[in-house]
Design a protein around this motif. Structure first.
Motif, PDB file in Angstrom:
ATOM      1  N   VAL A 284      38.232  31.832  47.362  1.00 15.74           N
ATOM      2  CA  VAL A 284      39.055  32.914  46.815  1.00 15.74           C
ATOM      3  C   VAL A 284      39.362  32.574  45.362  1.00 15.74           C
ATOM      4  O   VAL A 284      39.952  31.536  45.065  1.00 15.74           O
ATOM      5  N   ARG A 285      38.945  33.447  44.460  1.00 13.08           N
ATOM      6  CA  ARG A 285      39.202  33.243  43.035  1.00 13.08           C
ATOM      7  C   ARG A 285      40.119  34.345  42.538  1.00 13.08           C
ATOM      8  O   ARG A 285      39.889  35.534  42.791  1.00 13.08           O
ATOM      9  N   LEU A 286      41.168  33.952  41.818  1.00  9.01           N
ATOM     10  CA  LEU A 286      42.171  34.906  41.350  1.00  9.01           C
ATOM     11  C   LEU A 286      41.998  35.179  39.860  1.00  9.01           C
ATOM     12  O   LEU A 286      41.592  34.309  39.089  1.00  9.01           O
ATOM     13  N   ALA A 287      42.330  36.408  39.464  1.00  4.93           N
ATOM     14  CA  ALA A 287      42.290  36.805  38.055  1.00  4.93           C
ATOM     15  C   ALA A 287      43.438  37.769  37.795  1.00  4.93           C
ATOM     16  O   ALA A 287      44.000  38.360  38.715  1.00  4.93           O
ATOM     17  N   ASN A 288      43.788  37.898  36.519  1.00  9.42           N
ATOM     18  CA  ASN A 288      44.841  38.829  36.090  1.00  9.42           C
ATOM     19  C   ASN A 288      46.171  38.554  36.782  1.00  9.42           C
ATOM     20  O   ASN A 288      46.889  39.479  37.198  1.00  9.42           O
ATOM     21  N   GLY A 289      46.500  37.275  36.925  1.00  7.67           N
ATOM     22  CA  GLY A 289      47.745  36.902  37.589  1.00  7.67           C
ATOM     23  C   GLY A 289      48.968  37.267  36.762  1.00  7.67           C
ATOM     24  O   GLY A 289      48.993  37.083  35.536  1.00  7.67           O
ATOM     25  N   ARG A 290      49.972  37.802  37.415  1.00  5.79           N
ATOM     26  CA  ARG A 290      51.237  38.160  36.773  1.00  5.79           C
ATOM     27  C   ARG A 290      52.378  37.759  37.702  1.00  5.79           C
ATOM     28  O   ARG A 290      52.225  37.770  38.932  1.00  5.79           O
ATOM     29  N   VAL A 291      53.527  37.428  37.105  1.00  2.89           N
ATOM     30  CA  VAL A 291      54.680  36.997  37.895  1.00  2.89           C
ATOM     31  C   VAL A 291      55.906  37.788  37.460  1.00  2.89           C
ATOM     32  O   VAL A 291      56.144  37.983  36.258  1.00  2.89           O
ATOM     33  N   HIS A 292      56.671  38.270  38.438  1.00  2.00           N
ATOM     34  CA  HIS A 292      57.935  38.957  38.179  1.00  2.00           C
ATOM     35  C   HIS A 292      59.051  38.217  38.912  1.00  2.00           C
ATOM     36  O   HIS A 292      58.808  37.504  39.886  1.00  2.00           O
ATOM     37  N   TYR A 293      60.261  38.434  38.441  1.00  2.00           N
ATOM     38  CA  TYR A 293      61.431  37.796  39.038  1.00  2.00           C
ATOM     39  C   TYR A 293      62.350  38.894  39.561  1.00  2.00           C
ATOM     40  O   TYR A 293      62.687  39.830  38.834  1.00  2.00           O
ATOM     41  N   ALA A 294      62.740  38.797  40.836  1.00  2.00           N
ATOM     42  CA  ALA A 294      63.548  39.845  41.445  1.00  2.00           C
ATOM     43  C   ALA A 294      64.594  39.238  42.375  1.00  2.00           C
ATOM     44  O   ALA A 294      64.473  38.090  42.816  1.00  2.00           O
ATOM     45  N   LEU A 295      65.620  40.021  42.652  1.00  4.01           N
ATOM     46  CA  LEU A 295      66.648  39.650  43.624  1.00  4.01           C
ATOM     47  C   LEU A 295      66.540  40.596  44.815  1.00  4.01           C
ATOM     48  O   LEU A 295      66.539  41.819  44.644  1.00  4.01           O
ATOM     49  N   TYR A 296      66.463  40.015  46.034  1.00  8.47           N
ATOM     50  CA  TYR A 296      66.324  40.803  47.259  1.00  8.47           C
ATOM     51  C   TYR A 296      67.586  40.636  48.114  1.00  8.47           C
ATOM     52  O   TYR A 296      68.154  39.545  48.180  1.00  8.47           O
ATOM     53  N   PRO A 297      68.018  41.699  48.804  1.00 10.57           N
ATOM     54  CA  PRO A 297      69.278  41.656  49.563  1.00 10.57           C
ATOM     55  C   PRO A 297      69.118  41.050  50.953  1.00 10.57           C
ATOM     56  O   PRO A 297      68.264  41.456  51.737  1.00 10.57           O
ATOM     57  N   VAL A 298      69.973  40.082  51.279  1.00  5.29           N
ATOM     58  CA  VAL A 298      69.918  39.410  52.579  1.00  5.29           C
ATOM     59  C   VAL A 298      71.339  39.204  53.090  1.00  5.29           C
ATOM     60  O   VAL A 298      72.215  38.755  52.350  1.00  5.29           O
ATOM     61  N   TRP A 299      71.565  39.552  54.348  1.00  4.23           N
ATOM     62  CA  TRP A 299      72.822  39.224  55.014  1.00  4.23           C
ATOM     63  C   TRP A 299      72.625  37.923  55.791  1.00  4.23           C
ATOM     64  O   TRP A 299      71.664  37.794  56.557  1.00  4.23           O
ATOM     65  N   LEU A 300      73.521  36.970  55.582  1.00  9.80           N
ATOM     66  CA  LEU A 300      73.492  35.701  56.301  1.00  9.80           C
ATOM     67  C   LEU A 300      74.718  35.621  57.200  1.00  9.80           C
ATOM     68  O   LEU A 300      75.844  35.875  56.755  1.00  9.80           O
ATOM     69  N   LEU A 301      74.504  35.287  58.473  1.00  9.17           N
ATOM     70  CA  LEU A 301      75.581  35.206  59.442  1.00  9.17           C
ATOM     71  C   LEU A 301      75.564  33.834  60.099  1.00  9.17           C
ATOM     72  O   LEU A 301      74.497  33.296  60.415  1.00  9.17           O
ATOM     73  N   ASN A 302      76.748  33.275  60.288  1.00 11.62           N
ATOM     74  CA  ASN A 302      76.877  32.000  60.983  1.00 11.62           C
ATOM     75  C   ASN A 302      77.914  32.133  62.078  1.00 11.62           C
ATOM     76  O   ASN A 302      78.970  32.752  61.874  1.00 11.62           O
ATOM     77  N   THR A 303      77.620  31.576  63.238  1.00  6.84           N
ATOM     78  CA  THR A 303      78.591  31.544  64.321  1.00  6.84           C
ATOM     79  C   THR A 303      78.563  30.160  64.951  1.00  6.84           C
ATOM     80  O   THR A 303      77.504  29.517  65.011  1.00  6.84           O
TER      81      THR A 303
END
Length: 358
Positions: A284-303
């Protein structure tokens, strides 16, 4: 002191938070709502606020290897100590939401954010639903369960785009069997199968927080990137947020692994009509690589139950919920005995039937 930012209601002075149901900023005191876009200029104005400069020239003790920061709450004046990966939090003294803007500027500023679509009540309901139908769940855990912590967190993700040129060679077989009066025959035909093609990948996610296990974050995927918007700090108000502490370069290996597995899965689905298929060579050879930075929403629960903490996670956009539950050992063995008994009874019945027929 490092810089903080808080959104105040112009009507009553209360703190503004992002309401996931309305998709607007809302004051919990007077119920006034604002479009996030209207606060875009407010961001710049808040960043111009300056604190008093009345320091004494006194020696300060250096921080440890773990870099921490001291922040002042603009509502009550209380001081917060946060580690270097915290980008949004709440004041422990007055509860006001705080966005640490210095953690989200320059190279640290995300390109995109997916706002929360589901609220805290939805996360708690998802946990209750997660426990339904679990036969081996201890009764006391179900009846006495108390959620000790529920927090909405914006998790940092690196998003990788690339074009892939892939070549995969498989070894496949077709097997034919037949018999005559004397012998049983087996014929095995061997094939070398080649597959080549181009694929494009967009927004392949890799979480950029060392505090979030990769398998946990991948379990609540996918996130729908079509709902992503250009980043604004207003979306973080009322939630916690981490900034990345694993950089893009250190995340490339994980992204490559995901791209390769996806490529192999797509190509393998085209190799049909064989009894066995084994990949022998993958390129597998990759070309035109680009990187973005994002924030994704997550709920974390502890019991906590029986002195042990059980952690759960929910996709704050889609509601997908994951987490391990305790197992009642007594129920486990009773269930195993019941299943074994049913299997034994079925086997005995077949034996009796065979004897009757013969």
């Amino acid at each position: 002191m490092a810089e903080t930012i808080q959104y105040k209601c112009p009507c009553c002075g209360g703190r503004l938070e992002f309401d996931s149901g309305l998709q607007k900023m809302k004051c919990p005191y007077c119920d006034t709502t604002f479009d996030v876009e209207t606060l875009e200029g407010y961001d710049d104005a808040l960043k111009q606020d300056a604190a008093d400069d009345m320091h004494w020239d006194a020696a300060q003790q250096p921080w440890d290897d773990v870099q921490m920061g001291v922040y002042t709450c603009k509502s009550c004046g209380g001081e917060l100590v946060c580690d270097e990966s915290t980008a949004a939090t709440a004041c422990p003294f007055c509860g006001n939401p705080i966005v640490l803007t210095g953690r989200l500027s320059g190279d640290l500023k995300p390109d995109y954010v997916i706002p929360f679509k589901l609220d805290k009540k939805a996360a708690e309901a998802a946990l209750r639903n997660h426990m339904k139908g679990k036969r081996l769940l201890p009764n006391l855990f179900r009846s006495e369960n108390r959620i000790s912590e529920v927090k909405g967190v914006y998790v940092p993700f690196w998003l990788f785009d690339a074009d892939a040129d892939a070549h995969i060679r498989y070894h496949a077989t077709r097997i034919r069997t037949w018999s005559d009066r004397d012998y049983d025959y087996t014929e095995t035909q061997h094939y070398a199968i080649l597959r080549s093609g181009d694929l494009s990948f967009t927004h392949v996610p890799v979480d950029g927080s060392s505090r979030m296990p990769n398998d946990l974050m991948e379990s609540i995927e996918p996130f729908d990137f079509s709902s992503a918007v250009d980043f604004q700090t207003a979306y973080l108000s009322g939630y916690l947020a981490d900034r990345y502490d694993v950089n893009a370069d250190d995340s490339i290996g994980r992204a490559n692994e995901r791209v390769k597995k996806s490529t192999e899965s797509v190509f393998a689905s085209t190799v049909v009509g064989y009894h066995t298929v084994v990949p022998e060579s993958t390129s597998v050879r990759l070309a035109n690589g680009r990187v973005h930075y994002a924030l994704y929403p997550v709920w974390l629960l502890n019991t906590v139950w029986n002195g042990k903490t059980f952690s759960f996670a929910m996709n704050g956009q889609t509601g997908k919920f994951v987490g391990d539950l305790p197992v009642d050992k007594g129920k486990k063995w009773r269930w195993f005995g019941l299943v074994s008994g049913i299997a034994a009874a079925a086997a005995y019945g077949l034996v009796c039937l065979w004897q009757l027929l013969h």
